[in-house]
Motif scaffolding. Sequence first.
Motif, short mmCIF file in Angstrom:
data_model
loop_
_atom_site.label_atom_id
_atom_site.label_comp_id
_atom_site.label_asym_id
_atom_site.label_seq_id
_atom_site.Cartn_x
_atom_site.Cartn_y
_atom_site.Cartn_z
N GLY A 69 -5.07 -5.31 7.21
CA GLY A 69 -4.75 -6.68 6.83
C GLY A 69 -4.82 -6.95 5.34
N LYS A 72 -1.78 -3.17 2.70
CA LYS A 72 -1.39 -1.81 2.29
C LYS A 72 0.11 -1.59 2.47
CE LYS A 72 -4.33 0.16 5.05
NZ LYS A 72 -4.96 -1.12 5.46
N SER A 73 0.59 -1.88 3.68
CA SER A 73 2.01 -1.58 3.92
C SER A 73 2.92 -2.47 3.09
CB SER A 73 2.36 -1.66 5.40
OG SER A 73 1.89 -2.85 5.94
N THR A 74 2.55 -3.74 2.96
CA THR A 74 3.36 -4.67 2.15
C THR A 74 3.40 -4.18 0.70
OG1 THR A 74 2.50 -6.43 3.55
CG2 THR A 74 3.62 -7.11 1.54
N ARG A 112 6.61 -1.03 9.29
CA ARG A 112 5.78 -1.85 8.41
C ARG A 112 6.29 -1.84 6.97
NH1 ARG A 112 1.33 1.05 7.97
NH2 ARG A 112 -0.13 -0.55 7.35
N LYS A 206 -3.02 -10.21 -2.79
CA LYS A 206 -2.74 -11.61 -2.38
C LYS A 206 -3.06 -12.57 -3.50
CE LYS A 206 -3.45 -10.20 2.41
NZ LYS A 206 -3.63 -10.52 3.80
N GLU A 208 -1.54 -14.66 -5.49
CA GLU A 208 -0.42 -15.53 -5.84
C GLU A 208 -0.67 -16.90 -5.24
OE1 GLU A 208 0.78 -13.23 -2.91
OE2 GLU A 208 0.02 -15.03 -2.00
P1 GDP Z 1 -2.22 -3.59 6.11
O1 GDP Z 1 -2.81 -3.71 7.46
O2 GDP Z 1 -3.27 -3.32 5.08
O3 GDP Z 1 -1.09 -2.64 6.02
O4 GDP Z 1 -1.65 -5.03 5.71
P2 GDP Z 1 -0.17 -5.61 5.81
O5 GDP Z 1 0.66 -5.12 4.67
O6 GDP Z 1 0.35 -5.42 7.18
O7 GDP Z 1 -0.44 -7.15 5.53
C1 GDP Z 1 -1.26 -7.93 6.37
C2 GDP Z 1 -0.85 -9.37 6.23
O8 GDP Z 1 -1.08 -9.82 4.90
C3 GDP Z 1 0.61 -9.60 6.50
O9 GDP Z 1 0.78 -10.83 7.17
C4 GDP Z 1 1.24 -9.67 5.12
O10 GDP Z 1 2.40 -10.46 5.07
C5 GDP Z 1 0.12 -10.31 4.32
N1 GDP Z 1 0.17 -9.89 2.93
C6 GDP Z 1 0.26 -8.65 2.44
N2 GDP Z 1 0.31 -8.66 1.09
C7 GDP Z 1 0.23 -9.96 0.73
C8 GDP Z 1 0.23 -10.65 -0.55
O11 GDP Z 1 0.31 -10.05 -1.61
N3 GDP Z 1 0.10 -12.01 -0.52
C9 GDP Z 1 -0.01 -12.69 0.66
N4 GDP Z 1 -0.12 -14.00 0.57
N5 GDP Z 1 0.01 -12.09 1.86
C10 GDP Z 1 0.13 -10.75 1.89
#
Ligand code: GDP
Length: 332
Positions: A69, A72-74, A112, A206, A208
């Motif tokens: 969450g 990472k993938s984003t 992802r 996050k 921003e």
């Molecule tokens: P992972 O489990 O670490 O791969 O996380 P994800 O990339 O799946 O992101 C988890 C959630 O956080 C998703 O709903 C994304 O849209 C959100 N998210 C990821 N990066 C950002 C960011 O830079 N800003 C905001 N506001 N949300 C983010």
Amino acid sequence: MSAPLVSPRYNIDTLAEQLLNGHRAALARGITLVESKKGEHREYAEALLTKVMDATGKAYRIGITGVPGVGKSTTIDTFGSNLTAAGHKVAVLAVDPSSTRTGGSILGDKTRMAQLAVDRNAYIRPSPTAGTLGGVAAKTRESMLLCEAAGFDVILVETVGIGQSETTVAQMVDFFLALMLPGAGDELQGIKKGVLEIADLIAVNKAEGDGLTRARLAASQYRTALHILTPRSKHWSPPVVTISGLANVGLDDLWSQLNIFKERMQANGDWDKKRAEQQLSWMWGLLNEKLQTALKANPEIKSALPDVEAAVKSGRLPATAAASKLASLFGI
Ligand code: GDP
């Protein structure tokens, strides 16, 4: 010249040639081969790796960790796309020994990373399926070498902070990046101190809009936390930056930091030294594993083990004497 290794599915010479020419299908087949659990495939995998070895080692190997969450993938999707737009070839691999999903882990999952998944200069491969951490990591290391041989110059290795996986990934990369959530609080989100100790950079994600203030606060807390740790290198104090993987903010600066690190470490010799040490400790790790397997498969050890273990457990036999006894049964 020895005859080419040929199996019904694999002609290693052809596969190596195609892989070195950057054929994606050959890379995928090569990785499938190194990941194979079939004993006879090991020989082919090792032959393939040996053939392409000269073409490896030129990529920037970057580990990325963070709780589920954190983004990472984003972030990998955006950061990786920035890099391919700048002319790089980016491979995304993963180490997730906890995965029990068949056909791959949720880490490194193409769905992802929507942009990178359709980018011809990117290659995404999920974690090898569940196994021991050492086993999963060994396969990812080998896949990394194949990606390098296929011309990928940035390798991102994703992992979640579970168990020892972060330390293991840190041992296979040049740079280890920890993504953090912008949640304020002195508990530092329960992040293990160990992560701060192995990270080369902390990026609070996050950062921003409404999240910016909280992210900056968290960043200053991480700076404080890092201050009390002794830096691992006298040449590098891990910076703390704020980024937004979603809004593509701070990622150019992140890349600049990575390049500063690389230039500095290459100039002072630590870059090559670290890689050489990683290779050696990998070799010893593999050898230790083989020795353990051989030891446990030895018939004399097998028959003596239950009694010896019981004697050690009950305190009748000192552990040192037990170890000597088993070693001598093994002939060492
Ligand atoms: P992972 O489990 O670490 O791969 O996380 P994800 O990339 O799946 O992101 C988890 C959630 O956080 C998703 O709903 C994304 O849209 C959100 N998210 C990821 N990066 C950002 C960011 O830079 N800003 C905001 N506001 N949300 C983010």
